[in-house]
Design a protein around this motif. Structure first.
Motif, PDB file in Angstrom:
ATOM      1  N   ASP A   1       0.816  -1.224   0.000  1.00  0.00           N
ATOM      2  CA  ASP A   1       0.000   0.000   0.000  1.00  0.00           C
ATOM      3  C   ASP A   1       0.847   1.271   0.000  1.00  0.00           C
ATOM      4  OD1 ASP A   1      -2.439  -1.324   0.036  1.00  0.00           O
ATOM      5  OD2 ASP A   1      -2.522  -1.416   2.219  1.00  0.00           O
ATOM      6  N   LEU A   2       2.167   1.122   0.205  1.00  0.00           N
ATOM      7  CA  LEU A   2       3.019   2.302   0.362  1.00  0.00           C
ATOM      8  C   LEU A   2       2.909   3.326  -0.775  1.00  0.00           C
ATOM      9  CD1 LEU A   2       6.443   1.412   2.049  1.00  0.00           C
ATOM     10  CD2 LEU A   2       4.829   3.179   2.733  1.00  0.00           C
ATOM     11  N   PRO A   3       3.025   2.899  -2.051  1.00  0.00           N
ATOM     12  CA  PRO A   3       2.971   3.904  -3.123  1.00  0.00           C
ATOM     13  C   PRO A   3       1.691   4.740  -3.096  1.00  0.00           C
ATOM     14  CG  PRO A   3       3.711   1.793  -3.997  1.00  0.00           C
ATOM     15  CD  PRO A   3       3.288   1.547  -2.572  1.00  0.00           C
ATOM     16  N   LEU A   4       0.536   4.083  -2.981  1.00  0.00           N
ATOM     17  CA  LEU A   4      -0.740   4.805  -2.964  1.00  0.00           C
ATOM     18  C   LEU A   4      -0.884   5.669  -1.727  1.00  0.00           C
ATOM     19  CD1 LEU A   4      -3.395   2.284  -4.322  1.00  0.00           C
ATOM     20  CD2 LEU A   4      -2.873   4.565  -5.199  1.00  0.00           C
TER      21      LEU A   4
ATOM     22  N   LEU B   1      -0.967  10.898   1.019  1.00  0.00           N
ATOM     23  CA  LEU B   1      -0.440  11.749   2.089  1.00  0.00           C
ATOM     24  C   LEU B   1       0.221  13.000   1.521  1.00  0.00           C
ATOM     25  CD1 LEU B   1       1.028   9.041   4.503  1.00  0.00           C
ATOM     26  CD2 LEU B   1      -0.885  10.565   4.987  1.00  0.00           C
ATOM     27  N   LEU B   2       0.953  12.840   0.426  1.00  0.00           N
ATOM     28  CA  LEU B   2       1.612  13.996  -0.191  1.00  0.00           C
ATOM     29  C   LEU B   2       0.577  14.993  -0.715  1.00  0.00           C
ATOM     30  CD1 LEU B   2       4.616  12.290  -2.038  1.00  0.00           C
ATOM     31  CD2 LEU B   2       4.777  13.937  -0.168  1.00  0.00           C
ATOM     32  N   GLN B   3      -0.503  14.468  -1.276  1.00  0.00           N
ATOM     33  CA  GLN B   3      -1.569  15.367  -1.764  1.00  0.00           C
ATOM     34  C   GLN B   3      -2.199  16.126  -0.592  1.00  0.00           C
ATOM     35  OE1 GLN B   3      -3.913  12.588  -3.969  1.00  0.00           O
ATOM     36  NE2 GLN B   3      -2.813  12.941  -5.886  1.00  0.00           N
ATOM     37  N   LYS B   4      -2.408  15.402   0.521  1.00  0.00           N
ATOM     38  CA  LYS B   4      -2.982  16.028   1.721  1.00  0.00           C
ATOM     39  C   LYS B   4      -2.042  17.111   2.251  1.00  0.00           C
ATOM     40  CE  LYS B   4      -4.203  14.892   6.495  1.00  0.00           C
ATOM     41  NZ  LYS B   4      -3.275  14.538   7.560  1.00  0.00           N
TER      42      LYS B   4
ATOM     43  N   SER C   1      -0.394  22.848   2.901  1.00  0.00           N
ATOM     44  CA  SER C   1       0.696  23.829   2.894  1.00  0.00           C
ATOM     45  C   SER C   1       0.674  24.728   1.662  1.00  0.00           C
ATOM     46  CB  SER C   1       2.042  23.101   2.974  1.00  0.00           C
ATOM     47  OG  SER C   1       2.186  22.256   1.852  1.00  0.00           O
ATOM     48  N   GLY C   2      -0.215  24.399   0.710  1.00  0.00           N
ATOM     49  CA  GLY C   2      -0.326  25.224  -0.486  1.00  0.00           C
ATOM     50  C   GLY C   2       0.774  24.977  -1.508  1.00  0.00           C
ATOM     51  N   PHE C   3       1.581  23.925  -1.322  1.00  0.00           N
ATOM     52  CA  PHE C   3       2.597  23.554  -2.320  1.00  0.00           C
ATOM     53  C   PHE C   3       1.972  22.650  -3.369  1.00  0.00           C
ATOM     54  CE2 PHE C   3       5.584  23.913   1.429  1.00  0.00           C
ATOM     55  CZ  PHE C   3       6.263  25.025   0.954  1.00  0.00           C
ATOM     56  N   ALA C   4       2.669  22.498  -4.478  1.00  0.00           N
ATOM     57  CA  ALA C   4       2.276  21.459  -5.430  1.00  0.00           C
ATOM     58  C   ALA C   4       2.763  20.123  -4.862  1.00  0.00           C
ATOM     59  CB  ALA C   4       2.925  21.715  -6.781  1.00  0.00           C
ATOM     60  N   ALA C   5       1.968  19.084  -5.036  1.00  0.00           N
ATOM     61  CA  ALA C   5       2.357  17.786  -4.476  1.00  0.00           C
ATOM     62  C   ALA C   5       3.580  17.246  -5.209  1.00  0.00           C
ATOM     63  CB  ALA C   5       1.211  16.793  -4.594  1.00  0.00           C
ATOM     64  N   PRO C   6       4.680  16.966  -4.478  1.00  0.00           N
ATOM     65  CA  PRO C   6       5.867  16.431  -5.141  1.00  0.00           C
ATOM     66  C   PRO C   6       5.644  14.998  -5.624  1.00  0.00           C
ATOM     67  CG  PRO C   6       6.219  16.645  -2.768  1.00  0.00           C
ATOM     68  CD  PRO C   6       4.828  17.092  -3.039  1.00  0.00           C
ATOM     69  N   GLU C   7       6.364  14.636  -6.657  1.00  0.00           N
ATOM     70  CA  GLU C   7       6.273  13.264  -7.178  1.00  0.00           C
ATOM     71  C   GLU C   7       7.242  12.388  -6.391  1.00  0.00           C
ATOM     72  OE1 GLU C   7       4.389  11.861  -9.768  1.00  0.00           O
ATOM     73  OE2 GLU C   7       3.286  13.740  -9.469  1.00  0.00           O
ATOM     74  N   LEU C   8       6.862  11.151  -6.151  1.00  0.00           N
ATOM     75  CA  LEU C   8       7.763  10.217  -5.479  1.00  0.00           C
ATOM     76  C   LEU C   8       8.400   9.311  -6.526  1.00  0.00           C
ATOM     77  CD1 LEU C   8       6.391   8.578  -2.214  1.00  0.00           C
ATOM     78  CD2 LEU C   8       8.436   9.949  -2.530  1.00  0.00           C
ATOM     79  N   ASP C   9       9.744   9.325  -6.590  1.00  0.00           N
ATOM     80  CA  ASP C   9      10.378   8.426  -7.563  1.00  0.00           C
ATOM     81  C   ASP C   9      10.664   7.060  -6.920  1.00  0.00           C
ATOM     82  OD1 ASP C   9      12.451   8.962  -5.868  1.00  0.00           O
ATOM     83  OD2 ASP C   9      13.602  10.167  -7.277  1.00  0.00           O
ATOM     84  N   GLU C  10      11.095   6.129  -7.756  1.00  0.00           N
ATOM     85  CA  GLU C  10      11.342   4.759  -7.289  1.00  0.00           C
ATOM     86  C   GLU C  10      12.362   4.721  -6.148  1.00  0.00           C
ATOM     87  OE1 GLU C  10       9.771   1.928  -7.979  1.00  0.00           O
ATOM     88  OE2 GLU C  10       8.422   3.241  -9.113  1.00  0.00           O
ATOM     89  N   THR C  11      13.414   5.561  -6.278  1.00  0.00           N
ATOM     90  CA  THR C  11      14.477   5.574  -5.261  1.00  0.00           C
ATOM     91  C   THR C  11      13.901   5.954  -3.900  1.00  0.00           C
ATOM     92  OG1 THR C  11      15.714   6.617  -7.047  1.00  0.00           O
ATOM     93  CG2 THR C  11      16.901   6.257  -4.965  1.00  0.00           C
ATOM     94  N   SER C  12      13.126   7.054  -3.880  1.00  0.00           N
ATOM     95  CA  SER C  12      12.516   7.502  -2.625  1.00  0.00           C
ATOM     96  C   SER C  12      11.614   6.416  -2.055  1.00  0.00           C
ATOM     97  CB  SER C  12      11.679   8.757  -2.840  1.00  0.00           C
ATOM     98  OG  SER C  12      12.411   9.702  -3.566  1.00  0.00           O
ATOM     99  N   LEU C  13      10.831   5.801  -2.927  1.00  0.00           N
ATOM    100  CA  LEU C  13       9.916   4.770  -2.472  1.00  0.00           C
ATOM    101  C   LEU C  13      10.651   3.592  -1.869  1.00  0.00           C
ATOM    102  CD1 LEU C  13       6.859   4.340  -4.870  1.00  0.00           C
ATOM    103  CD2 LEU C  13       6.834   4.473  -2.377  1.00  0.00           C
TER     104      LEU C  13
END
Length: 229
Positions: free
Chosen positions: A173-176, A181-184, A189-201
């Motif tokens: 379930d981690l990727p989803l 959570l990033l969207q929330k 915070s009013g930022f654009a939601a950052p993308e999570l790459d494979e390395t970070s995941l």
């Protein structure tokens, strides 16, 4: 996945009035499940009141739960509604139900059985139309054996059980989860939601995360705040 099964269970049991007991470690999202149950129920337009049973001093429990009449105790300068009154027609979510002292467990049991409550200092009973959803990180069956939790109350609350698996048992379930959570966090915070790459995941999936979803959210929050890639 484990969470798909939880979702299906929520949808299935939300419509009824049967009490639900949510079991899971700290930070697994028990309140989110309670809110989802309320939102999918026929009481969705009514109030949803969340109470942390472990955070209320023992001498105030009765007044907090059932309300109090003016002058019923020192400092009661006016009539005060309790959680049952506030949740009338809706859902009352009792978090950390295992922390309630035995004397209060007896009073709660009676309120659930009779569907009536008596405010402190009142001679009149009031009807209590609430759906009870409770949650605990403890094993209540063990607490019953140890004499810390009333067996009759346990059976009343545990009509339907929803168990939330800890994060270490649902790595899939981690990727989803990270995405949500990033969207929330981005919304807050009013930022654009950052993308999570494979390395970070893959780095995230190596973390033990004993604090579960709450800890994962904190990790992501820190990463955004520090501007880490």
């Amino acid at each position: 996945s484990a969470m798909e099964m939880v979702k299906q269970r929520i949808t299935k049991v939300a419509k009824g009035m049967a009490p639900v007991l949510i079991h899971g470690e700290s930070g697994t999202g028990k309140e989110l499940v309670a809110r989802a149950l309320h939102a999918c129920s026929q009481r969705a337009s009514g109030p949803m009141v969340a109470v942390n049973c472990g955070a209320i001093p023992e001498n105030l429990l009765e007044a907090e739960f059932f309300g109090a009449r003016k002058g019923s105790y020192t400092g009661a300068s006016q009539d005060r509604p309790g959680y049952f009154q506030a949740a009338q027609g809706g859902t009352l979510f009792l978090d950390e139900i295992g922390d309630l002292p035995l004397a209060m467990q007896a009073k709660l049991l009676r309120a659930i059985q009779e569907r009536k409550i008596r405010p402190l200092g009142s001679t009149q009973e009031e009807s209590a139309d609430v759906r009870i959803v409770s949650a605990t990180h403890r094993n209540l069956a063990t607490e019953v054996q140890a004499g810390n939790f009333r067996q009759d109350l346990f059976y009343r609350l545990n009509v339907i059980e929803i168990t939330l698996p800890p994060l270490r048992e649902r790595r899939e379930d981690l990727p989803l989860l990270c995405q949500a959570l990033l969207q929330k966090l981005a919304r807050e915070s009013g930022f654009a939601a950052p993308e999570l790459d494979e390395t970070s995941l893959s780095q995230l999936s190596l973390l033990a995360l004993p604090g579960n979803v709450r800890e994962l959210e904190n990790v992501l929050h820190r990463a955004i705040a520090l501007g880490d890639d």
